[in-house]
Design a protein around this motif. Sequence first.
Motif, PDB file in Angstrom:
ATOM      1  N   VAL A   1       0.959   3.165 -12.190  1.00  0.00           N
ATOM      2  CA  VAL A   1       2.249   2.669 -11.681  1.00  0.00           C
ATOM      3  C   VAL A   1       3.110   2.215 -12.855  1.00  0.00           C
ATOM      4  CG1 VAL A   1       1.208   1.888  -9.513  1.00  0.00           C
ATOM      5  CG2 VAL A   1       1.520   0.253 -11.376  1.00  0.00           C
ATOM      6  N   SER A   2       4.415   2.139 -12.632  1.00  0.00           N
ATOM      7  CA  SER A   2       5.342   1.654 -13.658  1.00  0.00           C
ATOM      8  C   SER A   2       5.736   0.217 -13.362  1.00  0.00           C
ATOM      9  CB  SER A   2       6.619   2.497 -13.668  1.00  0.00           C
ATOM     10  OG  SER A   2       6.314   3.805 -13.993  1.00  0.00           O
ATOM     11  N   VAL A   3       6.236  -0.457 -14.389  1.00  0.00           N
ATOM     12  CA  VAL A   3       6.686  -1.830 -14.172  1.00  0.00           C
ATOM     13  C   VAL A   3       8.117  -2.021 -14.672  1.00  0.00           C
ATOM     14  CG1 VAL A   3       4.369  -2.817 -14.242  1.00  0.00           C
ATOM     15  CG2 VAL A   3       5.699  -2.695 -16.349  1.00  0.00           C
ATOM     16  N   ALA A   4       8.803  -2.969 -14.057  1.00  0.00           N
ATOM     17  CA  ALA A   4      10.177  -3.286 -14.429  1.00  0.00           C
ATOM     18  C   ALA A   4      10.428  -4.756 -14.158  1.00  0.00           C
ATOM     19  CB  ALA A   4      11.151  -2.424 -13.617  1.00  0.00           C
ATOM     20  N   ARG A   5      11.456  -5.291 -14.824  1.00  0.00           N
ATOM     21  CA  ARG A   5      11.891  -6.667 -14.567  1.00  0.00           C
ATOM     22  C   ARG A   5      13.298  -6.637 -14.013  1.00  0.00           C
ATOM     23  NH1 ARG A   5      11.164 -10.701 -19.635  1.00  0.00           N
ATOM     24  NH2 ARG A   5      12.210 -12.166 -18.223  1.00  0.00           N
ATOM     25  N   ALA A   6      13.564  -7.504 -13.083  1.00  0.00           N
ATOM     26  CA  ALA A   6      14.920  -7.606 -12.547  1.00  0.00           C
ATOM     27  C   ALA A   6      15.287  -9.076 -12.463  1.00  0.00           C
ATOM     28  CB  ALA A   6      14.989  -6.983 -11.159  1.00  0.00           C
ATOM     29  N   MET A   7      16.526  -9.413 -12.780  1.00  0.00           N
ATOM     30  CA  MET A   7      16.992 -10.781 -12.599  1.00  0.00           C
ATOM     31  C   MET A   7      18.247 -10.732 -11.729  1.00  0.00           C
ATOM     32  SD  MET A   7      16.296 -13.853 -12.861  1.00  0.00           S
ATOM     33  CE  MET A   7      14.719 -13.669 -13.673  1.00  0.00           C
ATOM     34  N   PRO A   8      18.042 -10.938 -10.426  1.00  0.00           N
ATOM     35  CA  PRO A   8      19.179 -10.850  -9.494  1.00  0.00           C
ATOM     36  C   PRO A   8      19.917 -12.188  -9.373  1.00  0.00           C
ATOM     37  CG  PRO A   8      17.143 -11.104  -8.281  1.00  0.00           C
ATOM     38  CD  PRO A   8      16.786 -11.233  -9.730  1.00  0.00           C
TER      39      PRO A   8
ATOM     40  N   ASP B   1       0.008   5.879  -6.387  1.00  0.00           N
ATOM     41  CA  ASP B   1       0.305   6.442  -7.709  1.00  0.00           C
ATOM     42  C   ASP B   1       1.803   6.745  -7.787  1.00  0.00           C
ATOM     43  OD1 ASP B   1      -2.351   6.295  -8.178  1.00  0.00           O
ATOM     44  OD2 ASP B   1      -2.707   8.467  -8.287  1.00  0.00           O
ATOM     45  N   GLY B   2       2.418   6.385  -8.913  1.00  0.00           N
ATOM     46  CA  GLY B   2       3.851   6.677  -9.080  1.00  0.00           C
ATOM     47  C   GLY B   2       4.754   5.582  -8.541  1.00  0.00           C
ATOM     48  N   ALA B   3       4.158   4.535  -7.952  1.00  0.00           N
ATOM     49  CA  ALA B   3       5.000   3.420  -7.468  1.00  0.00           C
ATOM     50  C   ALA B   3       5.549   2.653  -8.668  1.00  0.00           C
ATOM     51  CB  ALA B   3       4.158   2.479  -6.598  1.00  0.00           C
ATOM     52  N   VAL B   4       6.590   1.878  -8.415  1.00  0.00           N
ATOM     53  CA  VAL B   4       7.105   1.016  -9.474  1.00  0.00           C
ATOM     54  C   VAL B   4       7.115  -0.419  -8.954  1.00  0.00           C
ATOM     55  CG1 VAL B   4       9.491   1.678  -8.891  1.00  0.00           C
ATOM     56  CG2 VAL B   4       9.043   0.573 -11.061  1.00  0.00           C
ATOM     57  N   VAL B   5       6.579  -1.315  -9.778  1.00  0.00           N
ATOM     58  CA  VAL B   5       6.489  -2.731  -9.415  1.00  0.00           C
ATOM     59  C   VAL B   5       7.538  -3.490 -10.216  1.00  0.00           C
ATOM     60  CG1 VAL B   5       5.005  -4.782  -9.417  1.00  0.00           C
ATOM     61  CG2 VAL B   5       4.027  -2.513  -8.900  1.00  0.00           C
TER      62      VAL B   5
ATOM     63  N   THR C   1       0.783  -1.236   0.000  1.00  0.00           N
ATOM     64  CA  THR C   1       0.000   0.000   0.000  1.00  0.00           C
ATOM     65  C   THR C   1       0.816   1.288   0.000  1.00  0.00           C
ATOM     66  OG1 THR C   1      -1.846  -1.094   1.025  1.00  0.00           O
ATOM     67  CG2 THR C   1      -1.797   1.283   1.231  1.00  0.00           C
ATOM     68  N   HIS C   2       1.804   1.421   0.869  1.00  0.00           N
ATOM     69  CA  HIS C   2       2.531   2.692   0.950  1.00  0.00           C
ATOM     70  C   HIS C   2       3.898   2.631   0.275  1.00  0.00           C
ATOM     71  CE1 HIS C   2      -0.553   4.306   3.463  1.00  0.00           C
ATOM     72  NE2 HIS C   2      -0.477   3.253   4.255  1.00  0.00           N
ATOM     73  N   ALA C   3       4.160   1.550  -0.453  1.00  0.00           N
ATOM     74  CA  ALA C   3       5.512   1.382  -1.003  1.00  0.00           C
ATOM     75  C   ALA C   3       5.702   2.152  -2.303  1.00  0.00           C
ATOM     76  CB  ALA C   3       5.778  -0.098  -1.237  1.00  0.00           C
TER      77      ALA C   3
ATOM     78  N   ILE D   1      -2.727  -6.862  -5.349  1.00  0.00           N
ATOM     79  CA  ILE D   1      -2.153  -5.534  -5.048  1.00  0.00           C
ATOM     80  C   ILE D   1      -2.651  -4.433  -5.976  1.00  0.00           C
ATOM     81  CG2 ILE D   1      -0.064  -6.539  -4.049  1.00  0.00           C
ATOM     82  CD1 ILE D   1       1.473  -5.708  -6.588  1.00  0.00           C
ATOM     83  N   ALA D   2      -3.202  -4.810  -7.146  1.00  0.00           N
ATOM     84  CA  ALA D   2      -3.496  -3.810  -8.195  1.00  0.00           C
ATOM     85  C   ALA D   2      -4.288  -2.610  -7.686  1.00  0.00           C
ATOM     86  CB  ALA D   2      -4.233  -4.480  -9.353  1.00  0.00           C
TER      87      ALA D   2
END
Length: 261
Positions: free
Chosen positions: A114-121, A90-94, A63-65, A84-85
């Motif tokens: 919200v924005s989206v991104a992919r990460a492969m750690p 507003d302005g968060a990134v998932v 919620t507040h992230a 979570i949708a």
Amino acid sequence: MDDKTMVAFLGTGTMGGALLKGSLDGGLDAGSVRVTARRQSRVDELVAAHGVRGTTDNAEAATHASVVVLAVGPASIPDVLGEIAGHLTDGAVVVSIADGISLEDLRGGLPGTVSVARAMPSLAAEVGSGLTLLTFERGCADEQRNAVTALFERSGEVLEVDEEQQADLSVLSSGGPAYFFYVAAAMIEAAAIRGVNRDLGRRLVAQAMAGSAAWLQRESEAPDELRARVCAPGGAGISRIAELDERAVRAAFIDALTKDV
Ligand SMILES: NC(=O)c1ccc[n+]([C@@H]2O[C@H](COP(=O)([O-])OP(=O)(O)OC[C@H]3O[C@@H](n4cnc5c(N)ncnc54)[C@H](OP(=O)(O)O)[C@@H]3O)[C@@H](O)[C@H]2O)c1
């Protein structure tokens, strides 16, 4: 990432836990972090170990992230997006770290606010030496890119790549530690057969790996050239490499890492 950035790790198992530990050790403020897991016992364990806040409720944690890291398995992503949708700021990134989940999959399950991104750690994030491949959706604002990059930089290096490169590169970066541990185990076993105690063998092997990595990072010569410096003509090293070549170990590595699995 400024100190006010709230971060949620949704699904904090092996990889999420490694990222959490590496990020906290790298200076992330525990007070700004919320974590989730499916089982309350896992949440309790994380809260006790790291002083973060935890819950089994993904929506509540998100919620507040400003940055929401999805670290559940790929099969659970659609459900978690659904949970979570309607609760994101507003302005968060998932950011999803789930193997095979595309930006399009994420976009389809989330609002346009919200924005989206992919990460492969990599699991080496746990000791602050990870490498994360990052891909942002087009249109992701600098502020969001910077927040995500800064988060992953707390546990190692970050490399921004095109989405099509994620699968090929992650064979080396995320999968990499598995191959080095495989080789390390074989070397320690060989040392044990020669009578070297396993603790000492482990110490020698770890330092040989760390030294080789430092060397490879500093020099521009190809690895085979660096190896030639170690293996004097007619010496023991070159004979041992010849033995490995005779058993086609290099070819087996190449086959294993290029095969579609
Ligand atoms: N392992 C790696 O080296 C690696 C590397 C790069 C990327 N990844 C990606 O990281 C993701 C997680 O992999 P992993 O190896 O960390 O798996 P894992 O150890 O099984 O961790 C998954 C975590 O997600 C939690 N979880 C499952 N469903 C949930 C839900 N609906 N809501 C909240 N939490 C939920 C589980 O909770 P419980 O503990 O309570 O069951 C567990 O803590 C995968 O998508 C994988 O592709 C893994």
